[in-house]
Design an enzyme around this catalytic site. Structure first.
Site, PDB file in Angstrom:
ATOM      1  N   PHE A  13      40.913  36.755  39.709  1.00  0.00           N
ATOM      2  CA  PHE A  13      39.464  36.691  39.926  1.00  0.00           C
ATOM      3  C   PHE A  13      38.701  37.266  38.734  1.00  0.00           C
ATOM      4  O   PHE A  13      37.822  36.611  38.166  1.00  0.00           O
ATOM      5  CB  PHE A  13      39.136  37.452  41.211  1.00  0.00           C
ATOM      6  CG  PHE A  13      37.672  37.472  41.588  1.00  0.00           C
ATOM      7  CD1 PHE A  13      36.931  36.308  41.663  1.00  0.00           C
ATOM      8  CD2 PHE A  13      37.049  38.677  41.894  1.00  0.00           C
ATOM      9  CE1 PHE A  13      35.581  36.333  42.028  1.00  0.00           C
ATOM     10  CE2 PHE A  13      35.712  38.718  42.264  1.00  0.00           C
ATOM     11  CZ  PHE A  13      34.981  37.539  42.316  1.00  0.00           C
ATOM     12  N   VAL A  14      39.052  38.472  38.325  1.00  0.00           N
ATOM     13  CA  VAL A  14      38.358  39.116  37.204  1.00  0.00           C
ATOM     14  C   VAL A  14      38.836  38.542  35.874  1.00  0.00           C
ATOM     15  O   VAL A  14      38.034  38.176  35.012  1.00  0.00           O
ATOM     16  CB  VAL A  14      38.559  40.637  37.246  1.00  0.00           C
ATOM     17  CG1 VAL A  14      37.995  41.299  35.986  1.00  0.00           C
ATOM     18  CG2 VAL A  14      37.891  41.231  38.486  1.00  0.00           C
ATOM     19  N   VAL A  34      50.511  34.736  30.736  1.00  0.00           N
ATOM     20  CA  VAL A  34      50.601  34.363  32.150  1.00  0.00           C
ATOM     21  C   VAL A  34      52.045  34.053  32.521  1.00  0.00           C
ATOM     22  O   VAL A  34      52.877  33.772  31.661  1.00  0.00           O
ATOM     23  CB  VAL A  34      49.725  33.124  32.468  1.00  0.00           C
ATOM     24  CG1 VAL A  34      48.249  33.457  32.349  1.00  0.00           C
ATOM     25  CG2 VAL A  34      50.080  31.964  31.553  1.00  0.00           C
ATOM     26  N   ARG A  35      52.315  34.073  33.819  1.00  0.00           N
ATOM     27  CA  ARG A  35      53.636  33.656  34.303  1.00  0.00           C
ATOM     28  C   ARG A  35      53.658  32.177  34.651  1.00  0.00           C
ATOM     29  O   ARG A  35      54.705  31.556  34.669  1.00  0.00           O
ATOM     30  CB  ARG A  35      54.029  34.495  35.521  1.00  0.00           C
ATOM     31  CG  ARG A  35      54.429  35.919  35.161  1.00  0.00           C
ATOM     32  CD  ARG A  35      54.902  36.712  36.345  1.00  0.00           C
ATOM     33  NE  ARG A  35      53.820  36.987  37.279  1.00  0.00           N
ATOM     34  CZ  ARG A  35      53.959  37.683  38.401  1.00  0.00           C
ATOM     35  NH1 ARG A  35      55.148  38.163  38.718  1.00  0.00           N
ATOM     36  NH2 ARG A  35      52.933  37.908  39.185  1.00  0.00           N
ATOM     37  N   ALA A  74      47.560  43.056  37.422  1.00  0.00           N
ATOM     38  CA  ALA A  74      47.958  44.216  38.216  1.00  0.00           C
ATOM     39  C   ALA A  74      48.573  43.755  39.523  1.00  0.00           C
ATOM     40  O   ALA A  74      48.382  42.611  39.946  1.00  0.00           O
ATOM     41  CB  ALA A  74      46.750  45.106  38.515  1.00  0.00           C
ATOM     42  N   SER A 118      40.399  51.052  38.634  1.00  0.00           N
ATOM     43  CA  SER A 118      39.781  50.910  39.949  1.00  0.00           C
ATOM     44  C   SER A 118      39.047  52.188  40.327  1.00  0.00           C
ATOM     45  O   SER A 118      39.484  53.297  39.980  1.00  0.00           O
ATOM     46  CB  SER A 118      40.848  50.618  41.004  1.00  0.00           C
ATOM     47  OG  SER A 118      40.321  50.725  42.320  1.00  0.00           O
ATOM     48  N   TYR A 144      47.976  52.331  45.684  1.00  0.00           N
ATOM     49  CA  TYR A 144      47.320  51.559  44.636  1.00  0.00           C
ATOM     50  C   TYR A 144      46.502  52.473  43.726  1.00  0.00           C
ATOM     51  O   TYR A 144      46.618  52.428  42.497  1.00  0.00           O
ATOM     52  CB  TYR A 144      46.424  50.491  45.265  1.00  0.00           C
ATOM     53  CG  TYR A 144      45.574  49.725  44.279  1.00  0.00           C
ATOM     54  CD1 TYR A 144      46.142  48.821  43.404  1.00  0.00           C
ATOM     55  CD2 TYR A 144      44.190  49.912  44.241  1.00  0.00           C
ATOM     56  CE1 TYR A 144      45.358  48.114  42.494  1.00  0.00           C
ATOM     57  CE2 TYR A 144      43.397  49.206  43.340  1.00  0.00           C
ATOM     58  CZ  TYR A 144      43.990  48.313  42.478  1.00  0.00           C
ATOM     59  OH  TYR A 144      43.209  47.617  41.580  1.00  0.00           O
TER      60      TYR A 144
END
Length: 320
Positions: A13-14, A34-35, A74, A118, A144
């Site tokens: 999203f971010v 990226v995977r 993350a 966060s 988290y």
């Protein structure tokens, strides 16, 4: 001066929003790690594939020529975690994976490492009228938040030992086009005209529009005052849950059918149903002070809450 950027988390999203802004501004060359290449939202962007994201990932060849790493990948906070050792699972990605990447970035000559952390590093809530500050003593309360705090600590140690500087950004709840989870559910309820028992909640919460968060991240790419700093980010306008729902309904051009049920009744009912976390987010306060972010960087959120909600509502209607 253009900075070559390696971006992680571009399918999220971010991270996806950061990539979109970088691509359209075309100011800084960007490569995404990226995977799954097929999930990158923009075609034609240079990509590198990584099979895993942990303490053993090899980054050397992907970091060559990079000036800045923006690390938004993350293991995210989940409501119903099925891991038997949740903290270990978060640490594998958020601590070991982050510090492994950062160490290799420093060795490769990367100038700046921007870490999307966060607000959970600060804690889970504030007393109304008080606010978290960037330099408060951390008080995370879940796995988290603990993992993000430990990653921050390791990054600061690395910055002290190497020539690479670190920028840490702690967002509050992020909303915007494509938002998921509870925010999306609230939009769906309002759009359907469902009566909601949230008409008498007098809390105060800071939120941040996706565009505002991305703007701060891009500001930190080359701002000299950002080096080795921690920033909190919000829209600069705190809202009660009742006010947020009213504004959201207005953005959707729908009536806000909010029933004034006292928050203590909602919290008691949520506790009986095992939903204390949800009731905290709906009824509790969480405010942040972005004075440091404003003053040190000369930064102001470019979008107001009303403007950001209008953009979010437009996307919601277009994709229903």
């Amino acid at each position: 001066m253009p900075q070559t950027i390696l971006l992680t988390g571009a399918t999220g999203f971010v991270g996806g929003a950061i990539l979109n802004r970088l691509h359209h501004e075309n100011k800084h060359p960007v490569v995404v790690a990226v995977r799954d290449e097929s999930r990158v939202p923009i075609q034609g962007v240079p990509k590198v594939c990584i099979k895993s994201f942990d303490g053993g990932t090899r980054w050397e060849e992907h970091l060559t020529g990079s000036d800045v790493v923006i690390h938004s990948a993350a293991r995210v906070h989940v409501m119903n975690d099925v891991e038997t050792d949740s903290l270990a699972a978060f640490r594998k990605v958020n601590v070991e994976g982050t510090l492994n990447l950062a160490r290799q970035a420093a060795a490769a000559g990367v100038r700046r490492f921007i870490f999307i952390s966060s607000i959970k590093v600060n804690g889970e809530g504030t007393v109304p009228g008080t606010a978290y500050a960037a330099d408060d003593v951390p008080a995370p309360m879940d796995p988290y938040g603990i993992s993000k705090m430990e990653a921050e600590q390791g990054l600061r140690e690395l910055a002290a030992e190497t020539a690479m500087d670190v920028v840490i950004i702690r967002p509050v709840l992020v909303y915007g086009p494509g938002v998921k989870a509870n925010f999306l559910n609230m939009m769906r309820w309002l759009d359907k005209g469902v009566p909601l028992p949230f008409g008498a909640i007098y809390n105060s919460r800071s939120l941040v529009a996706l565009d505002n968060l991305v703007d701060l991240v891009l500001t930190c790419i080359d701002h000299p005052a950002a080096a080795n700093q921690t920033f909190l980010v919000s829209d600069g306008e705190d809202l009660s849950t009742t006010a947020l729902l009213s504004k959201m309904a207005k953005a959707l051009n729908k009536p806000a059918r909010l029933i004034p049920v006292p928050s203590w009744i909602l919290q008691s009912g949520a506790a009986l149903l095992g939903k204390k976390g949800l009731s905290q987010r709906l009824c509790g306060s969480l405010q942040v002070d972005i004075t440091k972010t404003r003053n040190l960087l000369g930064w102001t959120p470019p979008l107001s809450v009303d403007e950001a909600l209008a953009i979010t509502a437009m996307h919601f209607r277009e994709h229903q």
